[in-house]
Every structure is written in C-alpha cells, then in structure tokens.
Design a protein around this motif. Structure first.
Motif, PDB file in Angstrom:
ATOM      1  N   ILE A 169       0.858  -1.192   0.000  1.00 30.32           N
ATOM      2  CA  ILE A 169       0.000   0.000   0.000  1.00 30.32           C
ATOM      3  C   ILE A 169       0.891   1.237   0.000  1.00 30.32           C
ATOM      4  O   ILE A 169       1.995   1.226   0.552  1.00 30.32           O
ATOM      5  N   PRO A 170       0.414   2.331  -0.604  1.00 27.44           N
ATOM      6  CA  PRO A 170       1.250   3.537  -0.688  1.00 27.44           C
ATOM      7  C   PRO A 170       1.250   4.385   0.574  1.00 27.44           C
ATOM      8  O   PRO A 170       2.119   5.244   0.744  1.00 27.44           O
ATOM      9  N   SER A 171       0.272   4.185   1.467  1.00 21.99           N
ATOM     10  CA  SER A 171       0.189   4.978   2.688  1.00 21.99           C
ATOM     11  C   SER A 171      -0.706   4.246   3.686  1.00 21.99           C
ATOM     12  O   SER A 171      -1.259   3.186   3.389  1.00 21.99           O
ATOM     13  N   SER A 172      -0.861   4.832   4.867  1.00 21.59           N
ATOM     14  CA  SER A 172      -1.730   4.252   5.891  1.00 21.59           C
ATOM     15  C   SER A 172      -3.182   4.684   5.759  1.00 21.59           C
ATOM     16  O   SER A 172      -4.031   4.284   6.562  1.00 21.59           O
ATOM     17  N   ASP A 173      -3.480   5.469   4.747  1.00 23.42           N
ATOM     18  CA  ASP A 173      -4.838   5.992   4.553  1.00 23.42           C
ATOM     19  C   ASP A 173      -5.701   4.931   3.876  1.00 23.42           C
ATOM     20  O   ASP A 173      -6.052   5.040   2.699  1.00 23.42           O
ATOM     21  N   ILE A 174      -6.066   3.888   4.635  1.00 20.82           N
ATOM     22  CA  ILE A 174      -6.773   2.736   4.089  1.00 20.82           C
ATOM     23  C   ILE A 174      -8.126   3.131   3.493  1.00 20.82           C
ATOM     24  O   ILE A 174      -8.537   2.606   2.452  1.00 20.82           O
ATOM     25  N   ASN A 175      -8.816   4.072   4.121  1.00 19.73           N
ATOM     26  CA  ASN A 175     -10.152   4.448   3.645  1.00 19.73           C
ATOM     27  C   ASN A 175     -10.139   4.976   2.216  1.00 19.73           C
ATOM     28  O   ASN A 175     -11.100   4.807   1.467  1.00 19.73           O
ATOM     29  N   SER A 176      -9.040   5.627   1.823  1.00 16.33           N
ATOM     30  CA  SER A 176      -8.971   6.209   0.485  1.00 16.33           C
ATOM     31  C   SER A 176      -8.820   5.153  -0.604  1.00 16.33           C
ATOM     32  O   SER A 176      -8.978   5.457  -1.785  1.00 16.33           O
ATOM     33  N   PHE A 177      -8.525   3.903  -0.216  1.00 17.37           N
ATOM     34  CA  PHE A 177      -8.332   2.846  -1.210  1.00 17.37           C
ATOM     35  C   PHE A 177      -9.650   2.146  -1.577  1.00 17.37           C
ATOM     36  O   PHE A 177      -9.714   1.443  -2.591  1.00 17.37           O
ATOM     37  N   ILE A 178     -10.670   2.309  -0.757  1.00 19.17           N
ATOM     38  CA  ILE A 178     -11.927   1.581  -0.953  1.00 19.17           C
ATOM     39  C   ILE A 178     -12.525   1.900  -2.329  1.00 19.17           C
ATOM     40  O   ILE A 178     -12.607   3.059  -2.733  1.00 19.17           O
ATOM     41  N   SER A 179     -12.906   0.847  -3.049  1.00 15.61           N
ATOM     42  CA  SER A 179     -13.556   0.933  -4.372  1.00 15.61           C
ATOM     43  C   SER A 179     -12.633   1.419  -5.485  1.00 15.61           C
ATOM     44  O   SER A 179     -13.088   1.660  -6.601  1.00 15.61           O
ATOM     45  N   THR A 180     -11.336   1.547  -5.224  1.00 16.76           N
ATOM     46  CA  THR A 180     -10.396   1.891  -6.290  1.00 16.76           C
ATOM     47  C   THR A 180      -9.930   0.611  -6.984  1.00 16.76           C
ATOM     48  O   THR A 180     -10.305  -0.495  -6.599  1.00 16.76           O
ATOM     49  N   ASP A 181      -9.118   0.754  -8.013  1.00 19.51           N
ATOM     50  CA  ASP A 181      -8.590  -0.394  -8.753  1.00 19.51           C
ATOM     51  C   ASP A 181      -7.700  -1.223  -7.830  1.00 19.51           C
ATOM     52  O   ASP A 181      -6.687  -0.727  -7.332  1.00 19.51           O
ATOM     53  N   PRO A 182      -8.022  -2.491  -7.584  1.00 16.46           N
ATOM     54  CA  PRO A 182      -7.254  -3.287  -6.620  1.00 16.46           C
ATOM     55  C   PRO A 182      -5.850  -3.643  -7.085  1.00 16.46           C
ATOM     56  O   PRO A 182      -4.976  -3.922  -6.258  1.00 16.46           O
ATOM     57  N   PHE A 183      -5.604  -3.655  -8.390  1.00 14.66           N
ATOM     58  CA  PHE A 183      -4.305  -4.116  -8.880  1.00 14.66           C
ATOM     59  C   PHE A 183      -3.153  -3.234  -8.421  1.00 14.66           C
ATOM     60  O   PHE A 183      -2.009  -3.684  -8.351  1.00 14.66           O
ATOM     61  N   GLN A 184      -3.438  -1.976  -8.060  1.00 12.55           N
ATOM     62  CA  GLN A 184      -2.368  -1.107  -7.587  1.00 12.55           C
ATOM     63  C   GLN A 184      -1.885  -1.509  -6.187  1.00 12.55           C
ATOM     64  O   GLN A 184      -0.834  -1.062  -5.740  1.00 12.55           O
ATOM     65  N   TYR A 185      -2.653  -2.370  -5.496  1.00 15.67           N
ATOM     66  CA  TYR A 185      -2.234  -2.884  -4.188  1.00 15.67           C
ATOM     67  C   TYR A 185      -1.864  -4.374  -4.265  1.00 15.67           C
ATOM     68  O   TYR A 185      -1.266  -4.905  -3.333  1.00 15.67           O
ATOM     69  N   LEU A 186      -2.233  -5.007  -5.366  1.00 14.79           N
ATOM     70  CA  LEU A 186      -1.933  -6.432  -5.539  1.00 14.79           C
ATOM     71  C   LEU A 186      -0.595  -6.650  -6.219  1.00 14.79           C
ATOM     72  O   LEU A 186       0.054  -7.682  -6.011  1.00 14.79           O
ATOM     73  N   LYS A 187      -0.174  -5.722  -7.038  1.00 13.31           N
ATOM     74  CA  LYS A 187       1.048  -5.907  -7.827  1.00 13.31           C
ATOM     75  C   LYS A 187       1.979  -4.720  -7.635  1.00 13.31           C
ATOM     76  O   LYS A 187       2.110  -3.857  -8.501  1.00 13.31           O
ATOM     77  N   ILE A 188       2.599  -4.665  -6.479  1.00  7.76           N
ATOM     78  CA  ILE A 188       3.642  -3.680  -6.207  1.00  7.76           C
ATOM     79  C   ILE A 188       4.960  -4.432  -6.110  1.00  7.76           C
ATOM     80  O   ILE A 188       5.210  -5.144  -5.134  1.00  7.76           O
ATOM     81  N   ASP A 189       5.787  -4.300  -7.124  1.00  7.39           N
ATOM     82  CA  ASP A 189       7.059  -5.017  -7.139  1.00  7.39           C
ATOM     83  C   ASP A 189       8.053  -4.340  -6.192  1.00  7.39           C
ATOM     84  O   ASP A 189       8.085  -3.112  -6.070  1.00  7.39           O
ATOM     85  N   ALA A 190       8.865  -5.176  -5.529  1.00  5.89           N
ATOM     86  CA  ALA A 190       9.933  -4.674  -4.651  1.00  5.89           C
ATOM     87  C   ALA A 190       9.411  -3.650  -3.648  1.00  5.89           C
ATOM     88  O   ALA A 190       9.995  -2.583  -3.445  1.00  5.89           O
ATOM     89  N   PHE A 191       8.320  -3.982  -2.981  1.00  6.23           N
ATOM     90  CA  PHE A 191       7.666  -3.051  -2.057  1.00  6.23           C
ATOM     91  C   PHE A 191       8.604  -2.581  -0.948  1.00  6.23           C
ATOM     92  O   PHE A 191       8.556  -1.424  -0.530  1.00  6.23           O
ATOM     93  N   MET A 192       9.494  -3.456  -0.474  1.00  2.00           N
ATOM     94  CA  MET A 192      10.369  -3.094   0.636  1.00  2.00           C
ATOM     95  C   MET A 192      11.432  -2.078   0.236  1.00  2.00           C
ATOM     96  O   MET A 192      12.090  -1.488   1.103  1.00  2.00           O
ATOM     97  N   GLU A 193      11.627  -1.871  -1.051  1.00 11.27           N
ATOM     98  CA  GLU A 193      12.613  -0.894  -1.500  1.00 11.27           C
ATOM     99  C   GLU A 193      12.037   0.519  -1.561  1.00 11.27           C
ATOM    100  O   GLU A 193      12.752   1.481  -1.833  1.00 11.27           O
ATOM    101  N   ARG A 194      10.736   0.660  -1.325  1.00 19.01           N
ATOM    102  CA  ARG A 194      10.114   1.981  -1.323  1.00 19.01           C
ATOM    103  C   ARG A 194      10.432   2.722  -0.026  1.00 19.01           C
ATOM    104  O   ARG A 194      10.510   2.120   1.045  1.00 19.01           O
ATOM    105  N   ASN A 195      10.606   4.011  -0.135  1.00 23.12           N
ATOM    106  CA  ASN A 195      10.920   4.840   1.032  1.00 23.12           C
ATOM    107  C   ASN A 195       9.630   5.173   1.769  1.00 23.12           C
ATOM    108  O   ASN A 195       9.046   6.248   1.598  1.00 23.12           O
ATOM    109  N   ILE A 196       9.184   4.220   2.597  1.00 18.26           N
ATOM    110  CA  ILE A 196       7.894   4.361   3.258  1.00 18.26           C
ATOM    111  C   ILE A 196       7.930   3.592   4.571  1.00 18.26           C
ATOM    112  O   ILE A 196       8.636   2.582   4.690  1.00 18.26           O
ATOM    113  N   GLN A 197       7.219   4.092   5.576  1.00 25.24           N
ATOM    114  CA  GLN A 197       7.095   3.381   6.830  1.00 25.24           C
ATOM    115  C   GLN A 197       5.689   3.576   7.381  1.00 25.24           C
ATOM    116  O   GLN A 197       4.956   4.476   6.955  1.00 25.24           O
TER     117      GLN A 197
END
Length: 370
Positions: A169-197
């Motif tokens: 996921i791109p952020s902790s704002d889970i509510n903003s993801f509802i009803s959006t395209d799911p593939f943007q959360y299903l197919k994130i390659d190399a997620f641990m290399e993103r500068n995010i916590q």
C-alpha cells in the motif's frame, strides 16, 4: 473488480499465522500447516495468489475453502487470482484467444492451470480457441461456489496491529483505497525498496524475498521492525530453490514474530565442514544479463554484465549460449557448513551440491549422508 477493505479485531489469546503465494502447491500448504501445528485456536491469513503457476490449483482452492469452513481463516486476493478471474470472466473473441494461449503456456511451463483443471473435471476438451466459450459457460455453472469465493475475497485486511495485503500500500490511509482499482495494491514489485514506513505492521507477499539480496539467495521472510514492513513470499514453485513460508505471530506479544517454512527437497547430513565464501553473487531475474566467456560441458564461465562479476554457472541456468544472453536466478555463494548440519539438496553436480540451509541457498563441496 474493486478494492475491498475488511477490518477485524483479533482476540489477544490467538496465535496469528500468515502464508502467501501458495501458487497451487497443495502439498506444500498442507505440510506447512502440519509443521507449525495449525489448530482451531489459531488465526490464519492467506495473502493471495492461491492458484496458478503450480500443479494443483483447483485442489488447493478447495482446500483453502475447506479451511475457511472449519477454522478461523481470512484469505485475501492476489494479483494472479484476480487476473485469472478477469480472463475467465470476459467473453470476447480476443479474450478467448488469450485464455487459450495462456492455458497452453501454463501447461508447458507449470504442468497445469485452474482453467484446464476445471475443464478436466468437466471432461471438456479444449483443442482450439473456439472451444473456450463453451467451456467457460459450463464451468461458471459447475464451479459457481469457487468463483464466488474468489470474487468476494478482500484486497486489504486491517487489524489492531497489522495490515495484510498481497502487494503493498502507498500509505496508511486505508479508507482512500476503498472501491479503487485493486491491482495497484496487488502488484507492487519490490515493495520493501520503497521509502515508506507505517505505524502498524504491513505484511505482504507477491515479491519473492530472494530478489532483495544481490549477494546471498535467502528465501526467509524479511522483517523490518523500524519501518514496520514484513515481506514473506518464499518463491514457492516460482524459484528452483523456493519454499512456502509461514509467519508466526505470538498470541501473547504482537512483536514476537518468528517463521517456519516448508520445501520438498531431500534432506542430507553434512559429513564435513566448510567455510563461507568471502565474495559471492546472487543473480536475480531483474538483472540477469550475462556474457559467455567459456562454454563447458556442465558449467560455463560467464560474466554478470552489470557488476562485471565472473563466475562458473551450471549450464541448466543459462537461457542460451551466444555471446549475449540471460540466466535464471543463480548464486555462487559457498555456504557455511558444520558437520552434522541438515542440508536440503536442490541439485547434485560434479562440483558438489547446491543446497539450502535454514532457508539460505549455497554450494557445498563436502560429503553427505542421507
């Protein structure tokens, strides 16, 4: 298909088990659950990619459905699950042709796929693209429960201390993801290399953890407690040395996180010791261009283009033998071994054994007993 977010409260006296990327490996899943002594007192999360790229997709799907009926199990959808649903659901001539080509390629590479297994159970022959439409119509009737099960799988599950999702996921704002395209959360390659916590643990699969290390191939879960990200895809079925991982979270302490894994390689006992290599490389498919330097009967000397590192590589891992080619994931790491160590034998060669020890892949040149 839209993003479904589910929120649940986990009882504090429940052990949490997390598994991802089973990919139709029914026996891996069953044996792993037995290894960790999974019971009705536990809670199991399955982070998607239940089917495809393995030998028993339909049987694995039925087993997961059985687990859901008899235990506390929360399965999620993965990108492969979702993509196959869309491919089966669409009825245009182009989609039927694509599914026919997909079915043939999966049979050649993996031995089977969900669509073919359903056709086999229905005793439907699919010999040309024109057969696809009729097969789809019949399987949607026969396997309605299976398709309903997959379509209703959530994309994201949030608990008090954890967020579970297949890719990331791109952020902790889970509510903003509802009803959006799911593939943007299903197919994130190399997620641990993103500068995010995050402020609570985000547990993901999708990207085999061995791809994160360019020196040593390790298939064990990666736990980043500072950024609160955990990646658990052990490359089951996709990697020649892959394994199915289970993250185990203590019932008493949500910060007490361990893991177990299962693979089906034969186990041997080391009869001699060896020291770890000082220099090594783990070539991954994301950077796998090599240059042929010297071709041999079993091993060839190659240069990894981007690093300039030279190594002897087993010919079976080389895609072609011209001047410029690519290779499968490969390592020349010489693993540290003590007498009496248990080693999983991935491959036997004239130059020793490619083995796994505690989830780490490397070469061993000593004697073994089985």
């Amino acid at each position: 298909m839209q993003t479904i977010v589910k929120r649940i409260v986990i009882p504090h006296n429940k052990r949490i088990i997390v598994i991802s990327d089973i990919h139709g490996h029914y026996y891996h899943l069953k044996n792993l659950l037995a290894k960790i002594n999974f019971t009705e007192d536990d809670i199991l999360f399955i982070l998607g990619d239940i089917i495809e790229k393995g030998p028993l997709s339909l049987k694995t799907l039925h087993y997961v459905m059985y687990l859901c009926d008899n235990y506390i199990v929360y399965p999620l959808i993965g990108n492969v699950d979702a993509a196959r649903l869309l491919l089966i659901d669409n009825n245009s001539t182009e989609d039927c042709n694509e599914l026919f080509v997909y079915m043939k390629s999966m049979k050649k590479k993996w031995g089977s796929c969900l669509f073919e297994e359903m056709c086999s159970e229905l005793e439907i022959g699919v010999n040309k693209p024109e057969d696809i439409d009729n097969a789809k119509k019949q399987m949607k009737i026969k396997f309605r429960n299976e398709f309903d099960f997959l379509y209703n799988l959530p994309t994201i599950i949030e608990t008090q201390n954890y967020i579970f999702v297949h890719g990331g996921i791109p952020s902790s704002d889970i509510n903003s993801f509802i009803s959006t395209d799911p593939f943007q959360y299903l197919k994130i390659d190399a997620f641990m290399e993103r500068n995010i916590q995050f402020n609570k643990y985000v547990v993901v699969g999708h990207w085999p953890v061995s791809l994160y290390n360019d020196r040593i191939a390790c298939s064990n879960p990666i736990i980043d407690k500072k950024r609160k990200i955990i990646s658990i895809d052990g490359g089951c079925g996709l990697k020649r040395d892959g394994q199915l991982n289970a993250l185990v979270i203590s019932a008493a302490d949500s910060e007490n996180i361990t893991y177990q894994y299962y693979d089906d390689f034969p186990v041997a006992i080391a009869q001699s010791s060896q020291e770890e290599s000082v220099d090594s490389i783990s070539i991954r498919y994301t950077d796998n261009e090599i240059r042929m330097l010297e071709e041999g009967d079993e091993f060839s000397l190659v240069e990894h283009k981007s690093s300039g590192y030279c190594l002897w590589m087993h010919n079976d891992y080389i895609y072609s033998f011209d001047e410029n080619t690519r290779c499968d994931d490969y390592t020349d790491y010489r693993i540290s071994v003590n007498i009496g160590d248990k080693l999983s034998i991935v491959r036997k060669t004239s130059r020793g054994y490619l083995v796994k020890k505690n989830g780490v892949t490397g070469w061993y040149s000593g004697m073994i007993s089985q």
